[in-house]
Design an enzyme around this catalytic site. Structure first.
Site, mmCIF file in Angstrom:
data_model
loop_
_atom_site.group_PDB
_atom_site.id
_atom_site.type_symbol
_atom_site.label_atom_id
_atom_site.label_comp_id
_atom_site.label_asym_id
_atom_site.label_seq_id
_atom_site.Cartn_x
_atom_site.Cartn_y
_atom_site.Cartn_z
ATOM 1 N N PHE A 166 22.903 -24.769 21.911
ATOM 2 C CA PHE A 166 21.759 -24.533 21.572
ATOM 3 C C PHE A 166 21.423 -25.368 20.307
ATOM 4 O O PHE A 166 22.041 -25.841 19.418
ATOM 5 C CB PHE A 166 21.397 -23.116 21.481
ATOM 6 N N LEU A 209 23.502 -15.984 12.995
ATOM 7 C CA LEU A 209 24.589 -16.395 13.868
ATOM 8 C C LEU A 209 25.642 -17.037 13.308
ATOM 9 O O LEU A 209 26.305 -17.436 13.937
ATOM 10 C CB LEU A 209 23.631 -17.835 14.781
ATOM 11 N N ARG A 225 16.594 -22.359 28.408
ATOM 12 C CA ARG A 225 16.127 -21.080 27.660
ATOM 13 C C ARG A 225 15.296 -21.514 26.419
ATOM 14 O O ARG A 225 15.940 -22.505 25.844
ATOM 15 C CB ARG A 225 17.173 -20.243 27.281
ATOM 16 N N GLN A 248 18.211 -23.560 24.421
ATOM 17 C CA GLN A 248 19.546 -23.820 25.068
ATOM 18 C C GLN A 248 19.428 -24.478 26.163
ATOM 19 O O GLN A 248 18.843 -24.619 26.960
ATOM 20 C CB GLN A 248 19.933 -22.380 25.012
ATOM 21 N N PHE A 278 13.044 -20.061 17.243
ATOM 22 C CA PHE A 278 14.359 -19.533 17.330
ATOM 23 C C PHE A 278 15.471 -20.665 17.709
ATOM 24 O O PHE A 278 15.878 -21.604 16.800
ATOM 25 C CB PHE A 278 14.493 -18.359 18.326
ATOM 26 N N HIS A 289 28.830 -18.418 15.711
ATOM 27 C CA HIS A 289 28.609 -19.456 16.639
ATOM 28 C C HIS A 289 29.224 -20.805 16.100
ATOM 29 O O HIS A 289 28.691 -20.909 14.687
ATOM 30 C CB HIS A 289 27.418 -19.722 17.237
ATOM 31 N N ASN A 305 27.682 -19.022 23.193
ATOM 32 C CA ASN A 305 29.005 -18.400 23.957
ATOM 33 C C ASN A 305 28.520 -16.815 24.453
ATOM 34 O O ASN A 305 27.466 -16.440 23.977
ATOM 35 C CB ASN A 305 30.074 -18.479 22.982
#
Length: 453
Positions: A128, A137, A70, A78, A75, A141, A117
């Site tokens: 990521f 975030l 991903r 991942q 951004f 995370h 997660n």
């Protein structure tokens, strides 16, 4: 000073990135082992692969050959799913998932390494790397590291095109990974090729040891051997070594022999399976057919370029007799071709049926042309000739006899339970059974036994 000392003690790991089929470079990360020791150790062991296989996934706990499944421009990227490669798998070195350690570090700037997660306390192996600051975030995370080398490669990963599901159109894989400045261990053997030490030195091993000893003696004395080959010193035989073992050693030796024999059989089976999957002799025949097809296509293009009919290529390699025989076979097949479906009762099929029945009518000639007998039909007469009536009767009897011998493909049992009210309803019920019986057999059995819910 304490912070600098902690930074110096933090481990560093690397990813060798491959984009498509080309090596793109190396990413080096510093892990915050001073503040997130549990999370950092999980990532470090997944980079080195030293923890073996997972408890839940039964996969190797290693990031090698994993992909970034991903990538969202602006951004993050991942990865870390070593079991399914789609974001639904993975496992930590502690078995399954583990809890969030702390939220000391923040998602500040590009290159921050954070755990992916699916909710609180569900950390596994997926992670990521941020492309920019992501404050939304924070406290969700765990940030446990940062990128310290090759930010240009991270920008290149960010620019890779993706589909509507943010999956890269070009594979971004980790070709190799590990801990920086650690000595690379020798490459492990494959499971199928691994040999177990039998606990007894073979004669070849003894010869090698003797040669090594002689080399050391020769180097210490400064003299060289006269010949390249050395004579092996006599040692204990295999039987003598086996007798010198204790019962436990002998049992362990026999067990190791069985394991090695099993591995050898496994290798042979794998080779045969590979040969079977590759096609074997059939595969070679298939390759020959492909070559013939390519040759045919090349000749076809040559004929088209020369302004000739491409279908004539089939006739170029055949003799006249073979071509004539094939043409007769084709015409016979077209002549006897049975009608199908809705073509059974069209005008062409009815006409061919009429022509077939007409062949049994007596023929005659008139002016050199083939015509029916003059006495076959007397228009306007009250009664046809007797021999024509006999011919008609014999033809009707033959038709009736032929129909009596005809049998349907699906046999009808007279003693079968009657579940119909007429013949048409019986045929309809048979069609229904052929269509739905495989799906309703359990329901019908329950109804018959009285065990239906």
């Amino acid at each position: 000073l304490l912070r600098l000392g902690a930074m110096a003690s933090n481990p560093k790991v690397f990813f060798d990135i491959r984009i498509g089929n080309k090596d793109a470079g190396r990413l080096v990360f510093e892990l915050f082992a001073d503040s997130c020791p549990r999370t950092a150790e999980n990532f470090r062991c997944l980079c080195t692969g030293e923890k073996g296989y997972g408890v839940t996934t039964r996969k190797k706990l290693h990031f090698r050959h994993t992909v970034f499944h991903r990538v969202i421009k602006g951004f993050m990227a991942q990865g870390g799913d070593f079991s399914k490669s789609d974001g639904t798998g993975g496992e930590s070195i502690y078995g399954g998932t583990f809890n969030d350690e702390n939220f000391v570090h923040r998602h500040f700037g590009p290159g921050m390494l954070s755990m992916a997660n699916c909710g609180p306390h569900t950390n596994g192996s997926q992670f990521f790397i941020t492309f920019r600051s992501t404050p939304h975030l924070n406290d969700k995370h765990v940030v446990f590291g940062r990128l310290v080398e090759n930010m240009e490669l991270l920008r290149r990963i960010e620019s890779i095109s993706t589909n509507k599901d943010d999956c890269p159109l070009t594979d971004i894989a980790v070709s190799e990974c590990g801990e920086v400045n650690e000595k690379a261990p020798p490459a492990p053997k494959e499971d199928n090729d691994e040999e177990i030490d039998l606990g007894i030195d073979s004669d070849e091993d003894e010869d090698e040891e003797q040669e090594d000893e002689e080399d050391q003696l020769t180097s210490s004395s400064g003299s060289k051997p006269k010949s390249g080959k050395r004579e092996a010193k006599p040692g204990l035989s295999f039987e003598e070594k086996l007798k010198s073992m204790t019962p436990m050693q002998r049992k362990l030796f026999e067990l190791r022999q069985k394991l090695n024999a099993g591995r050898k059989a496994n290798r042979v089976s794998a080779q045969e399976e590979q040969k079977r999957f590759s096609g074997g002799e059939k595969g070679k025949a298939k390759e020959k057919n492909i070559e013939k097809w390519k040759e045919y296509e090349a000749k076809k293009k040559e004929l088209e370029a020369a302004g000739l009919d491409p279908n004539d290529f089939v006739c170029l390699n055949d003799t006249a007799g073979a071509h004539e025989k094939a043409e007769k076979k084709r015409k016979k097949k077209e002549k006897n071709k049975a009608p199908f479906g809705w073509n059974v009762f069209n005008q062409d099929s009815l006409y061919r049926a009429y022509k077939k029945r007409l062949t049994h009518v007596p023929k005659g000639t008139q002016n050199g042309d083939e015509v029916r007998d003059e006495q076959s039909l007397k228009w306007g007469s009250d009664r046809p000739p007797e021999h024509m009536i006999d011919h008609m009767v014999s033809e009707l009897e033959e038709t009736h006899k032929r129909r009596s011998k005809f049998k349907r493909r699906r046999q009808h049992y007279a003693g079968k339970d009657i579940d119909y009210i007429n013949e048409r309803n019986r045929v309809f019920n048979q069609k229904i059974k052929r269509a739905y019986d495989p799906y309703t057999v359990e329901i019908r059995q329950n109804l018959e036994r009285g065990t239906a819910l």
